[in-house]
Design a protein around this motif. Structure first.
Motif, PDB file in Angstrom:
ATOM      1  N   ALA A   1      -2.242  -4.676 -11.701  1.00 35.41           N
ATOM      2  CA  ALA A   1      -3.725  -4.467 -10.048  1.00 35.41           C
ATOM      3  C   ALA A   1      -3.381  -4.008  -9.659  1.00 35.41           C
ATOM      4  O   ALA A   1      -3.059  -3.661  -8.979  1.00 35.41           O
ATOM      5  CB  ALA A   1      -4.329  -5.629 -10.857  1.00 35.41           C
ATOM      6  N   VAL A   2      -4.336  -2.620 -10.007  1.00 38.34           N
ATOM      7  CA  VAL A   2      -4.238  -1.738  -8.794  1.00 38.34           C
ATOM      8  C   VAL A   2      -5.550  -1.507  -8.094  1.00 38.34           C
ATOM      9  O   VAL A   2      -6.424  -1.439  -9.012  1.00 38.34           O
ATOM     10  CB  VAL A   2      -3.589  -0.333  -8.784  1.00 38.34           C
ATOM     11  N   GLU A   3      -5.772  -1.509  -7.102  1.00 37.72           N
ATOM     12  CA  GLU A   3      -6.789  -1.016  -6.394  1.00 37.72           C
ATOM     13  C   GLU A   3      -6.801   0.691  -5.990  1.00 37.72           C
ATOM     14  O   GLU A   3      -5.828   1.051  -5.486  1.00 37.72           O
ATOM     15  CB  GLU A   3      -7.017  -1.838  -4.763  1.00 37.72           C
ATOM     16  N   LEU A   4      -7.356   1.427  -5.997  1.00 38.76           N
ATOM     17  CA  LEU A   4      -7.629   2.770  -6.091  1.00 38.76           C
ATOM     18  C   LEU A   4      -8.587   3.285  -4.529  1.00 38.76           C
ATOM     19  O   LEU A   4      -9.652   3.034  -4.932  1.00 38.76           O
ATOM     20  CB  LEU A   4      -7.871   3.670  -7.048  1.00 38.76           C
ATOM     21  N   GLN A   5      -8.022   3.600  -3.933  1.00 37.37           N
ATOM     22  CA  GLN A   5      -8.736   3.976  -2.962  1.00 37.37           C
ATOM     23  C   GLN A   5      -8.498   6.084  -2.965  1.00 37.37           C
ATOM     24  O   GLN A   5      -7.345   6.489  -2.827  1.00 37.37           O
ATOM     25  CB  GLN A   5      -9.035   3.843  -1.625  1.00 37.37           C
ATOM     26  N   PRO A   6      -9.434   6.648  -2.180  1.00 44.83           N
ATOM     27  CA  PRO A   6      -8.841   8.203  -1.822  1.00 44.83           C
ATOM     28  C   PRO A   6      -7.399   8.106  -1.050  1.00 44.83           C
ATOM     29  O   PRO A   6      -7.428   7.425   0.208  1.00 44.83           O
ATOM     30  CB  PRO A   6     -10.044   8.513  -1.221  1.00 44.83           C
TER      31      PRO A   6
ATOM     32  N   GLU B   1       0.449  -1.184  -0.234  1.00 45.14           N
ATOM     33  CA  GLU B   1      -0.055   0.224  -0.231  1.00 45.14           C
ATOM     34  C   GLU B   1       0.432   1.152  -0.317  1.00 45.14           C
ATOM     35  O   GLU B   1       2.255   1.706   0.741  1.00 45.14           O
ATOM     36  CB  GLU B   1      -1.084   0.103   1.419  1.00 45.14           C
ATOM     37  N   VAL B   2       0.298   2.550  -1.057  1.00 45.59           N
ATOM     38  CA  VAL B   2       1.760   3.434  -0.781  1.00 45.59           C
ATOM     39  C   VAL B   2       0.342   3.979  -0.842  1.00 45.59           C
ATOM     40  O   VAL B   2      -1.534   4.826  -1.213  1.00 45.59           O
ATOM     41  CB  VAL B   2       1.358   3.797  -2.127  1.00 45.59           C
ATOM     42  N   ARG B   3       0.373   5.150   0.500  1.00 43.21           N
ATOM     43  CA  ARG B   3      -0.624   6.435   1.433  1.00 43.21           C
ATOM     44  C   ARG B   3       0.792   7.748   0.811  1.00 43.21           C
ATOM     45  O   ARG B   3       1.472   7.766   1.563  1.00 43.21           O
ATOM     46  CB  ARG B   3      -0.681   6.052   2.709  1.00 43.21           C
ATOM     47  N   SER B   4      -0.886   8.635   0.565  1.00 47.15           N
ATOM     48  CA  SER B   4      -0.043   9.887   0.746  1.00 47.15           C
ATOM     49  C   SER B   4      -1.484  10.794   0.137  1.00 47.15           C
ATOM     50  O   SER B   4      -2.374  10.700  -0.487  1.00 47.15           O
ATOM     51  CB  SER B   4       0.998  10.320  -0.618  1.00 47.15           C
ATOM     52  N   ASP B   5      -1.516  12.480   1.019  1.00 50.47           N
ATOM     53  CA  ASP B   5      -2.386  13.382   0.326  1.00 50.47           C
ATOM     54  C   ASP B   5      -2.059  13.909  -0.575  1.00 50.47           C
ATOM     55  O   ASP B   5      -2.789  14.487  -1.252  1.00 50.47           O
ATOM     56  CB  ASP B   5      -2.024  14.547   2.009  1.00 50.47           C
ATOM     57  N   ASP B   6      -0.964  14.086  -1.459  1.00 52.47           N
ATOM     58  CA  ASP B   6      -0.087  14.658  -2.222  1.00 52.47           C
ATOM     59  C   ASP B   6      -0.959  13.706  -4.061  1.00 52.47           C
ATOM     60  O   ASP B   6      -0.808  12.654  -4.017  1.00 52.47           O
ATOM     61  CB  ASP B   6       1.544  14.655  -2.797  1.00 52.47           C
ATOM     62  N   ALA B   7      -2.463  14.075  -4.857  1.00 51.32           N
ATOM     63  CA  ALA B   7      -2.367  12.754  -5.741  1.00 51.32           C
ATOM     64  C   ALA B   7      -2.036  13.139  -6.496  1.00 51.32           C
ATOM     65  O   ALA B   7      -2.057  12.290  -7.373  1.00 51.32           O
ATOM     66  CB  ALA B   7      -4.287  13.582  -5.733  1.00 51.32           C
ATOM     67  N   LEU B   8      -1.075  13.730  -6.636  1.00 48.23           N
ATOM     68  CA  LEU B   8      -0.270  14.058  -7.694  1.00 48.23           C
ATOM     69  C   LEU B   8       0.737  13.055  -8.303  1.00 48.23           C
ATOM     70  O   LEU B   8       1.584  12.016  -8.487  1.00 48.23           O
ATOM     71  CB  LEU B   8       0.619  15.261  -8.938  1.00 48.23           C
TER      72      LEU B   8
END
Length: 170
Positions: A97-102, A75-82
């Motif tokens: 295959a990737v799962e995207l969430q906010p 998992e990669v988490r960040s507030d930086d959308a770019l």
């Protein structure tokens, strides 16, 4: 053994549960067990992926809910959308295959991909979680992510390289 050959409408109440990791949810022919322990045989349309929440109709009339089991993910988490978009782009460019969430990008555990993401400047954590990758651009319910980095028969509706090669030879 319960035999499952078709899907049920999404709003049909389920009486059974089938808990599978993503790799097994991509199989249209599978011998497995329901959560209750009862053996099940799946014979579904080729190229279709079972997603968490899908309903399957057994030949005896029972309805089975598909459940995504926890599995090894990164998992990669960040507030930086770019930065997250950059990670998703590079993973997608490798047909991962990737799962995207906010604020989150999740993919199957792979140390090489983890290092690539770290090289983009983000921290990667390893976890156990249900994995529900994006269904794909040709989606609806027909286009599906495929865990081996290539399209499965019947997946999506866009041209495939072997289809395009035949066009010039006609």
């Amino acid at each position: 053994m319960i035999l499952i050959e078709q899907r049920a409408p999404a709003d049909t109440p389920a009486t059974e549960r089938l808990v599978l990791p993503f790799e097994l949810r991509c199989k249209s022919r599978l011998r497995t067990r329901l959560q209750s322990g009862e053996e099940a045989g799946l014979f579904l349309e080729r190229g279709a992926v079972m997603h968490a929440g899908d309903r399957l109709l057994a030949n005896d009339g029972r309805v089975v809910e598909v459940v995504a089991s926890p599995e090894a993910v990164m998992e990669v988490r960040s507030d930086d959308a770019l930065l997250l978009a950059r990670v998703a782009y590079h993973l997608g460019n490798r047909h991962v295959a990737v799962e995207l969430q906010p604020g989150l990008v999740r993919f199957a555990r792979d140390h090489v991909l983890g290092e690539m993401v770290r090289g983009l400047g983000l921290d990667v954590s390893e976890n156990e979680a249900p994995f529900a990758p994006e269904r794909g651009a040709y989606g609806g319910h027909g286009g599906h992510a495929h865990p081996h980095g290539h399209s499965a028969d019947g997946e999506g509706r866009g041209p495939r390289i072997h289809d395009m090669m035949l066009i010039g030879r006609r």
